[in-house]
Every structure is written in structure tokens, then in C-alpha cells.
Design a protein around this motif. Structure first.
Motif, PDB file in Angstrom:
ATOM      1  N   ARG A   1     118.361  32.776 136.008  1.00  0.00           N
ATOM      2  CA  ARG A   1     118.830  31.625 135.226  1.00  0.00           C
ATOM      3  C   ARG A   1     118.670  30.359 136.050  1.00  0.00           C
ATOM      4  O   ARG A   1     118.796  30.385 137.266  1.00  0.00           O
ATOM      5  CB  ARG A   1     120.300  31.810 134.857  1.00  0.00           C
ATOM      6  CG  ARG A   1     120.542  32.961 133.917  1.00  0.00           C
ATOM      7  CD  ARG A   1     122.016  33.231 133.687  1.00  0.00           C
ATOM      8  NE  ARG A   1     122.737  32.049 133.249  1.00  0.00           N
ATOM      9  CZ  ARG A   1     124.041  31.857 133.451  1.00  0.00           C
ATOM     10  NH1 ARG A   1     124.759  32.749 134.087  1.00  0.00           N
ATOM     11  NH2 ARG A   1     124.638  30.773 133.026  1.00  0.00           N
TER      12      ARG A   1
ATOM     13  N   TRP B   1     131.174  25.663 128.017  1.00  0.00           N
ATOM     14  CA  TRP B   1     129.873  25.721 128.672  1.00  0.00           C
ATOM     15  C   TRP B   1     130.033  25.629 130.190  1.00  0.00           C
ATOM     16  O   TRP B   1     129.396  26.387 130.926  1.00  0.00           O
ATOM     17  CB  TRP B   1     128.948  24.611 128.150  1.00  0.00           C
ATOM     18  CG  TRP B   1     127.591  24.696 128.763  1.00  0.00           C
ATOM     19  CD1 TRP B   1     126.605  25.584 128.435  1.00  0.00           C
ATOM     20  CD2 TRP B   1     127.081  23.893 129.827  1.00  0.00           C
ATOM     21  NE1 TRP B   1     125.504  25.377 129.238  1.00  0.00           N
ATOM     22  CE2 TRP B   1     125.772  24.340 130.084  1.00  0.00           C
ATOM     23  CE3 TRP B   1     127.588  22.840 130.570  1.00  0.00           C
ATOM     24  CZ2 TRP B   1     124.972  23.779 131.080  1.00  0.00           C
ATOM     25  CZ3 TRP B   1     126.792  22.271 131.558  1.00  0.00           C
ATOM     26  CH2 TRP B   1     125.497  22.742 131.805  1.00  0.00           C
TER      27      TRP B   1
ATOM     28  N   LEU C   1     119.944  26.190 136.061  1.00  0.00           N
ATOM     29  CA  LEU C   1     120.935  25.283 135.505  1.00  0.00           C
ATOM     30  C   LEU C   1     120.309  24.290 134.530  1.00  0.00           C
ATOM     31  O   LEU C   1     120.876  24.010 133.471  1.00  0.00           O
ATOM     32  CB  LEU C   1     121.660  24.560 136.649  1.00  0.00           C
ATOM     33  CG  LEU C   1     122.931  23.830 136.309  1.00  0.00           C
ATOM     34  CD1 LEU C   1     123.923  24.703 135.557  1.00  0.00           C
ATOM     35  CD2 LEU C   1     123.584  23.283 137.581  1.00  0.00           C
TER      36      LEU C   1
ATOM     37  N   GLU D   1     119.698  26.053 131.330  1.00  0.00           N
ATOM     38  CA  GLU D   1     120.971  26.304 130.649  1.00  0.00           C
ATOM     39  C   GLU D   1     121.453  25.048 129.931  1.00  0.00           C
ATOM     40  O   GLU D   1     121.971  25.125 128.812  1.00  0.00           O
ATOM     41  CB  GLU D   1     122.032  26.799 131.638  1.00  0.00           C
ATOM     42  CG  GLU D   1     121.749  28.173 132.213  1.00  0.00           C
ATOM     43  CD  GLU D   1     121.748  29.280 131.180  1.00  0.00           C
ATOM     44  OE1 GLU D   1     122.586  29.251 130.256  1.00  0.00           O
ATOM     45  OE2 GLU D   1     120.914  30.195 131.297  1.00  0.00           O
TER      46      GLU D   1
ATOM     47  N   GLN E   1     129.008  28.413 133.208  1.00  0.00           N
ATOM     48  CA  GLN E   1     128.024  28.079 134.242  1.00  0.00           C
ATOM     49  C   GLN E   1     128.580  28.185 135.657  1.00  0.00           C
ATOM     50  O   GLN E   1     127.910  27.812 136.616  1.00  0.00           O
ATOM     51  CB  GLN E   1     127.480  26.657 134.030  1.00  0.00           C
ATOM     52  CG  GLN E   1     126.887  26.387 132.674  1.00  0.00           C
ATOM     53  CD  GLN E   1     125.968  27.467 132.186  1.00  0.00           C
ATOM     54  OE1 GLN E   1     125.072  27.910 132.898  1.00  0.00           O
ATOM     55  NE2 GLN E   1     126.191  27.941 130.968  1.00  0.00           N
TER      56      GLN E   1
END
Length: 198
Positions: free
Chosen positions: A3, A34, A5, A8, A38
């Protein structure tokens, strides 16, 4: 699955499951959810800070996301951008200026740590300040790192019907962001083939 950032943040615009588009940052509560999701990706200082989302932070994040998605659209060109915002993309020059300006709102300085018996490691030191400014600056720097790095070459807009996500292509034949999008695309092709003769 790896993943990023920046990806995302861009993916807070997503298919809602009913043929529409959902915005995970549409409300302050959505921003809070959210940010909680994260925690593993956020830079270390934000993992321990209790950052309370408010409307100003929500607006800052949505504008930063708008810039990131515009630059993602530029990165996947000449392929088409995500259909979610293809008709209202921020101009690339404006998006670039916004991204750089947000990243510069928090002063940072690089530092090299090299223990006597270990490997060297680089890190960025920041001056303590407003956590909301620091967060948006960190997200902007994550987007700069992503767009300036090798993963940009594998960035794609998912071509499945109704999907609005960007993804990083992980193997040569990958066309969709996830398996369910591949299933939806194959079903749409099958439907089109069988109903074209009608």
C-alpha cells in the motif's frame, strides 16, 4: 498487497457498490475513519498523536486529493484517467503547484542516522507545529515520493465498469485494481456479446 499513502488518499474516491461514486472524505467523521485506517502508513509522529478531524482539515485533504488525482491522471496518460473526475480535473500545472505548496508548509530537514554496528538510515526531521498542517504536508510529500519514484510507471486507472480507482500494476497482464473489478469487466463483455445480436 503493498500500500502507498498517496494511492490511499486518491482512493478515497471509490465505487459505492450501487453504480455511483462514494467519497470517504465527504464528512468530518469520514476523515476520522480514514485517518484511523491509515495508522500503519502514516509517518511515525501521527501514529501516536490524537488528531481530531475538523472541517478545515477535511477541506485541506479533499483539495490535496484533487491535486493528487489530477497528477495521477497525468501519470497514466495517454490512457484515460479515472472516470470519477475526468471531466473536472484540476489543471496539471495548478495541481503541481498546490502539491508542492502543501508539502512546503512544514519545514523539514534530512538526517542520516548510522549506528556503530548497523546500517545507515535517512529520515526527515520536522519542527513541531500544527498537527493538521504537518499531516497535509506529510501526505503531499508521500504523493511527491510516489509520483517521483519508480511506481509511477506502473500506475493505472482501473478500466472496469463503474470503477474509479487508480492502482499500481503488480504483474504484466493486470488490467483491474482488484478481482471483483475483473469479474465485473468480464461479465459486462459477456453481456455485450450476447445482447449485441438481439
Amino acid at each position: 498487497m503493498e500500500r502507498w499513502l498517496a494511492l490511499e488518499l486518491a482512493s478515497t474516491i471509490r465505487h459505492d457498490g450501487d453504480g455511483g461514486v462514494a467519497d470517504d472524505l465527504a464528512t468530518v467523521d469520514g476523515v476520522s475513519r480514514w485517518l484511523d485506517d491509515q495508522q500503519g502508513l502514516l509517518p511515525a509522529p501521527f501514529r501516536t498523536v490524537d488528531l481530531t478531524a475538523d472541517e478545515d482539515l477535511r477541506l485541506a485533504l479533499t483539495e490535496l486529493r484533487r491535486a493528487v488525482r489530477a497528477l495521477f491522471a497525468r501519470a497514466v496518460s495517454p490512457a484515460p484517467p479515472s472516470p470519477a473526475d475526468a471531466g473536472r480535473l484540476m489543471p496539471a500545472g495548478q495541481a503541481l503547484a498546490h502539491l508542492n505548496a502543501v508539502a512546503a508548509r512544514e519545514p523539514v530537514r534530512p538526517q542520516l542516522d548510522w549506528p556503530q554496528e548497523g546500517e545507515p538510515a535517512a529520515r526527515l526531521l520536522t519542527e513541531p507545529g500544527d498537527p493538521r498542517t504537518a499531516l497535509t504536508a506529510a501526505l503531499a510529500r508521500a504523493a511527491i515520493d510516489f509520483l517521483g519514484g519508480p511506481r509511477r510507471e506502473q500506475l493505472r486507472a482501473c478500466t472496469a465498469p463503474r470503477c474509479v480507482r487508480y492502482f499500481v500494476k503488480s504483474h504484466g497482464r493486470q488490467e483491474w485494481c482488484k478481482a471483483s473489478c475483473g469479474n465485473r469487466a468480464r461479465a459486462a463483455r459477456h453481456y455485450k456479446r450476447h445482447h449485441a445480436a438481439d
